[in-house]
Design an enzyme around this catalytic site. Structure first.
Site, PDB file in Angstrom:
ATOM      1  N   TYR A 237      -4.517  -6.175  -9.814  1.00  0.00           N
ATOM      2  CA  TYR A 237      -3.666  -5.503  -8.819  1.00  0.00           C
ATOM      3  C   TYR A 237      -3.389  -6.423  -7.634  1.00  0.00           C
ATOM      4  O   TYR A 237      -2.228  -6.679  -7.283  1.00  0.00           O
ATOM      5  CB  TYR A 237      -4.338  -4.198  -8.320  1.00  0.00           C
TER       6      TYR A 237
ATOM      7  N   ASP B  32      -3.988  -5.804   2.384  1.00  0.00           N
ATOM      8  CA  ASP B  32      -5.074  -6.697   2.826  1.00  0.00           C
ATOM      9  C   ASP B  32      -5.872  -7.243   1.641  1.00  0.00           C
ATOM     10  O   ASP B  32      -6.613  -8.221   1.779  1.00  0.00           O
ATOM     11  CB  ASP B  32      -6.001  -5.989   3.834  1.00  0.00           C
TER      12      ASP B  32
HETATM   13  P1  NAD Z   1       1.182   5.247  -4.962  1.00  0.00           P
HETATM   14  O1  NAD Z   1       0.623   4.800  -6.273  1.00  0.00           O
HETATM   15  O2  NAD Z   1       0.760   6.552  -4.396  1.00  0.00           O
HETATM   16  O3  NAD Z   1       2.780   5.282  -5.049  1.00  0.00           O
HETATM   17  C1  NAD Z   1       3.530   4.292  -5.696  1.00  0.00           C
HETATM   18  C2  NAD Z   1       4.932   4.857  -5.977  1.00  0.00           C
HETATM   19  O4  NAD Z   1       5.705   3.824  -6.592  1.00  0.00           O
HETATM   20  C3  NAD Z   1       4.937   6.052  -6.936  1.00  0.00           C
HETATM   21  O5  NAD Z   1       5.764   7.072  -6.427  1.00  0.00           O
HETATM   22  C4  NAD Z   1       5.503   5.476  -8.221  1.00  0.00           C
HETATM   23  O6  NAD Z   1       6.217   6.434  -9.010  1.00  0.00           O
HETATM   24  C5  NAD Z   1       6.421   4.397  -7.684  1.00  0.00           C
HETATM   25  N1  NAD Z   1       6.684   3.337  -8.676  1.00  0.00           N
HETATM   26  C6  NAD Z   1       5.781   2.675  -9.453  1.00  0.00           C
HETATM   27  N2  NAD Z   1       6.410   1.783 -10.249  1.00  0.00           N
HETATM   28  C7  NAD Z   1       7.736   1.864  -9.937  1.00  0.00           C
HETATM   29  C8  NAD Z   1       8.887   1.177 -10.401  1.00  0.00           C
HETATM   30  N3  NAD Z   1       8.808   0.245 -11.364  1.00  0.00           N
HETATM   31  N4  NAD Z   1      10.085   1.494  -9.873  1.00  0.00           N
HETATM   32  C9  NAD Z   1      10.188   2.460  -8.912  1.00  0.00           C
HETATM   33  N5  NAD Z   1       9.125   3.149  -8.447  1.00  0.00           N
HETATM   34  C10 NAD Z   1       7.916   2.858  -8.952  1.00  0.00           C
HETATM   35  O7  NAD Z   1       0.882   4.060  -3.968  1.00  0.00           O
HETATM   36  P2  NAD Z   1       0.617   4.074  -2.387  1.00  0.00           P
HETATM   37  O8  NAD Z   1      -0.824   4.184  -2.153  1.00  0.00           O
HETATM   38  O9  NAD Z   1       1.554   5.012  -1.749  1.00  0.00           O
HETATM   39  O10 NAD Z   1       1.024   2.568  -2.026  1.00  0.00           O
HETATM   40  C11 NAD Z   1       2.360   2.244  -1.657  1.00  0.00           C
HETATM   41  C12 NAD Z   1       2.461   0.761  -1.379  1.00  0.00           C
HETATM   42  O11 NAD Z   1       1.573   0.402  -0.345  1.00  0.00           O
HETATM   43  C13 NAD Z   1       2.085  -0.108  -2.573  1.00  0.00           C
HETATM   44  O12 NAD Z   1       2.955  -1.220  -2.575  1.00  0.00           O
HETATM   45  C14 NAD Z   1       0.665  -0.546  -2.275  1.00  0.00           C
HETATM   46  O13 NAD Z   1       0.384  -1.790  -2.875  1.00  0.00           O
HETATM   47  C15 NAD Z   1       0.714  -0.663  -0.758  1.00  0.00           C
HETATM   48  N6  NAD Z   1      -0.541  -0.452  -0.036  1.00  0.00           N
HETATM   49  C16 NAD Z   1      -1.315   0.653  -0.282  1.00  0.00           C
HETATM   50  C17 NAD Z   1      -2.461   0.877   0.483  1.00  0.00           C
HETATM   51  C18 NAD Z   1      -3.312   2.090   0.257  1.00  0.00           C
HETATM   52  O14 NAD Z   1      -4.380   2.203   0.858  1.00  0.00           O
HETATM   53  N7  NAD Z   1      -2.918   3.051  -0.560  1.00  0.00           N
HETATM   54  C19 NAD Z   1      -2.819  -0.046   1.472  1.00  0.00           C
HETATM   55  C20 NAD Z   1      -2.022  -1.185   1.687  1.00  0.00           C
HETATM   56  C21 NAD Z   1      -0.876  -1.363   0.924  1.00  0.00           C
HETATM   57  O1  DAU Z   2      -7.089  -2.310   0.935  1.00  0.00           O
HETATM   58  C1  DAU Z   2      -5.846  -1.755   0.603  1.00  0.00           C
HETATM   59  C2  DAU Z   2      -5.922  -1.211  -0.797  1.00  0.00           C
HETATM   60  O2  DAU Z   2      -6.727  -0.049  -0.745  1.00  0.00           O
HETATM   61  C3  DAU Z   2      -4.553  -0.908  -1.402  1.00  0.00           C
HETATM   62  O3  DAU Z   2      -3.835  -2.098  -1.532  1.00  0.00           O
HETATM   63  C4  DAU Z   2      -4.706  -0.233  -2.772  1.00  0.00           C
HETATM   64  O4  DAU Z   2      -3.429   0.166  -3.265  1.00  0.00           O
HETATM   65  C5  DAU Z   2      -5.571   0.991  -2.604  1.00  0.00           C
HETATM   66  O5  DAU Z   2      -5.795   1.586  -3.877  1.00  0.00           O
HETATM   67  C6  DAU Z   2      -6.919   0.642  -1.955  1.00  0.00           C
HETATM   68  O6  DAU Z   2      -7.746  -0.151  -2.868  1.00  0.00           O
HETATM   69  P1  DAU Z   2      -9.335   0.116  -2.987  1.00  0.00           P
HETATM   70  O7  DAU Z   2      -9.795  -0.434  -4.265  1.00  0.00           O
HETATM   71  O8  DAU Z   2     -10.038  -0.319  -1.752  1.00  0.00           O
HETATM   72  O9  DAU Z   2      -9.299   1.731  -2.972  1.00  0.00           O
HETATM   73  P2  DAU Z   2     -10.091   2.814  -3.858  1.00  0.00           P
HETATM   74  O10 DAU Z   2      -9.816   4.152  -3.243  1.00  0.00           O
HETATM   75  O11 DAU Z   2      -9.838   2.674  -5.318  1.00  0.00           O
HETATM   76  O12 DAU Z   2     -11.622   2.443  -3.599  1.00  0.00           O
HETATM   77  C7  DAU Z   2     -12.152   2.405  -2.287  1.00  0.00           C
HETATM   78  C8  DAU Z   2     -13.621   2.030  -2.395  1.00  0.00           C
HETATM   79  O13 DAU Z   2     -14.323   3.104  -3.035  1.00  0.00           O
HETATM   80  C9  DAU Z   2     -13.882   0.812  -3.265  1.00  0.00           C
HETATM   81  O14 DAU Z   2     -14.974   0.075  -2.736  1.00  0.00           O
HETATM   82  C10 DAU Z   2     -14.268   1.385  -4.617  1.00  0.00           C
HETATM   83  C11 DAU Z   2     -14.971   2.662  -4.229  1.00  0.00           C
HETATM   84  N1  DAU Z   2     -14.864   3.773  -5.216  1.00  0.00           N
HETATM   85  C12 DAU Z   2     -13.624   4.148  -5.607  1.00  0.00           C
HETATM   86  C13 DAU Z   2     -13.459   5.157  -6.520  1.00  0.00           C
HETATM   87  C14 DAU Z   2     -12.084   5.571  -6.989  1.00  0.00           C
HETATM   88  C15 DAU Z   2     -16.005   4.419  -5.675  1.00  0.00           C
HETATM   89  O15 DAU Z   2     -17.133   4.088  -5.285  1.00  0.00           O
HETATM   90  N2  DAU Z   2     -15.829   5.424  -6.585  1.00  0.00           N
HETATM   91  C16 DAU Z   2     -14.623   5.818  -7.038  1.00  0.00           C
HETATM   92  O16 DAU Z   2     -14.545   6.742  -7.883  1.00  0.00           O
END
Ligand code: NAD
Ligand code: DAU
Length: 332
Positions: free
Chosen positions: A148, A125
């Protein structure tokens, strides 16, 4: 037998996906291609050792020769692999461009050549940027504001172009913030939970009033499966939990569940380019018949409990390379 190629399956969302896919379906095989960056962790899938439907391959999605062979043997490709942490992208964007954009291109090229049945691009998102008004719909313009989210927007549109130009059966998902077990403790919830458990401060960026929409990781993955079955090729689908909360509200839930004092809160310098609010309108996937199942308050408590019960998992992470990043980032 349906053959899945999952990329990034050793990370947070991917590992939860692989576990549930194998648990819920007998007639599947899974190849998990993961580079094992700092965020990739084979501890996340320890319980799958010995399951002969599952194979792990350490490798880079940008490695065309490796990817070609793996995609050739796959029916369904789901691309979870990415550099995923906004703060790291602000400090050093290079790997974000290489993996999130170029890596996705390499996968798409192989998918085009070998004619996969489905290619799911896990977008986010964050590609829409911030909104303080209406929730974003899938046709809204993309205004990503961090390296990112810009790299994810590049991959998102590249995937779409492979549908339009080459008929690759692509589906693009844009999910909101996930929470649940096995999330790397650099992200808000696992960072604050594990810090609070150890009576360490919780670094709240800015005024703490930024808003995120939280969804349980199993609901997100369930939506991905639903879209593989019911989504239309070339379409984008928002996925949200319907739980918009400020960071201060999330912090209070954590402190309350752990019985820790408010004095652990520490307001620190804001994240550069910090998006104020993410919000997605999920009418499109809802109309197809999908809804999230997890009740937020209860699932948050269970998630916090998971980190309490699984110190072995996060203590190992927090004692390694992580410490160097954490200390330099928060100037401890
Ligand atoms: P994460 O950082 O926990 O995991 C990412 C994984 O990708 C790791 O295991 C890493 O080793 C692997 N990776 C990185 N570079 C690579 C490469 N070049 N080749 C092969 N593997 C590689 O991330 P996550 O939070 O599990 O997110 C997974 C996916 O979901 C991402 O594409 C992220 O953008 C998307 N996403 C995350 C969130 C969230 O809230 N975490 C929300 C929406 C979308
Ligand atoms: O919205 C989806 C995204 O959510 C994914 O695409 C990303 O991979 C995932 O990392 C996440 O991004 P955010 O930037 O929203 O997540 P993060 O956990 O880093 O931060 C969440 C909120 O908390 C943001 O407003 C920043 C704040 N924050 C984060 C950290 C790590 C703090 O205030 N203190 C902190 O130490």
């Amino acid at each position: 037998m349906v053959k899945y190629l999952i990329t990034g399956g050793a990370g947070f969302i991917g590992s939860n996906y692989v576990r549930n896919l194998l648990k819920n379906n007998q007639d599947v095989t899974v190849v998990n291609l993961d580079k094992l960056t700092y965020a990739g962790n084979l501890d996340n899938l320890k319980d799958l050792e010995g399951d002969n439907r599952y194979k792990f391959i350490k490798g880079d999605i940008g490695d065309a020769a490796l990817v070609d062979g793996l995609v050739r043997d796959a029916d369904i490709v789901i691309n979870f692999a990415a550099e995923s942490h906004v703060d790291r992208s602000i400090g050093r964007p290079d790997d974000f461009i290489t993996t999130d954009v170029f890596g996705t291109f390499v996968l798409l090229e192989a998918a085009r050549k070998h004619g996969v049945k489905k290619f799911v691009q896990i977008s986010t998102d964050e590609v829409y940027g911030s909104t303080e008004g209406a929730s974003f719909v899938e046709t809204d313009p993309l205004m990503p504001s961090s390296p990112y989210s810009a790299s994810k927007a590049g991959a998102d549109r590249l995937a779409y172009s492979y549908f339009v130009t080459y008929d690759v059966p692509v589906i693009i998902t844009r999910c909101s913030n996930n929470y649940g077990p096995f999330q790397y403790p650099e992200k808000l919830i696992p960072l604050f939970v594990t810090n609070a458990m150890d009576d360490k401060q919780l670094p709240i960026y800015g005024d703490g009033l930024n808003v995120r929409d939280w969804i349980h990781v199993v609901d997100h993955n369930d939506a991905v499966d639903f879209l593989i079955e019911n989504g239309a090729d070339g379409e984008v689908y928002n996925i949200g939990g319907g739980n918009e909360r400020t960071n201060l509200e999330i912090t209070s839930i954590i402190l309350e569940k752990l019985g820790k004092p408010e004095s652990l809160k520490k307001f620190v310098e804001d994240r550069m380019g910090h998006d104020r609010r993410y919000s997605v309108n999920c009418h499109k996937i809802n109309m197809l018949g999908w809804q999230p199942q997890y009740e937020f308050k209860q699932a948050m408590r269970e998630t916090i409990q998971w980190y309490e019960d699984n110190r072995w998992w996060w203590e190992r992470i927090k004692s390694g390379e992580y410490l160097e990043y954490y200390r330099s980032h928060y100037k401890e």
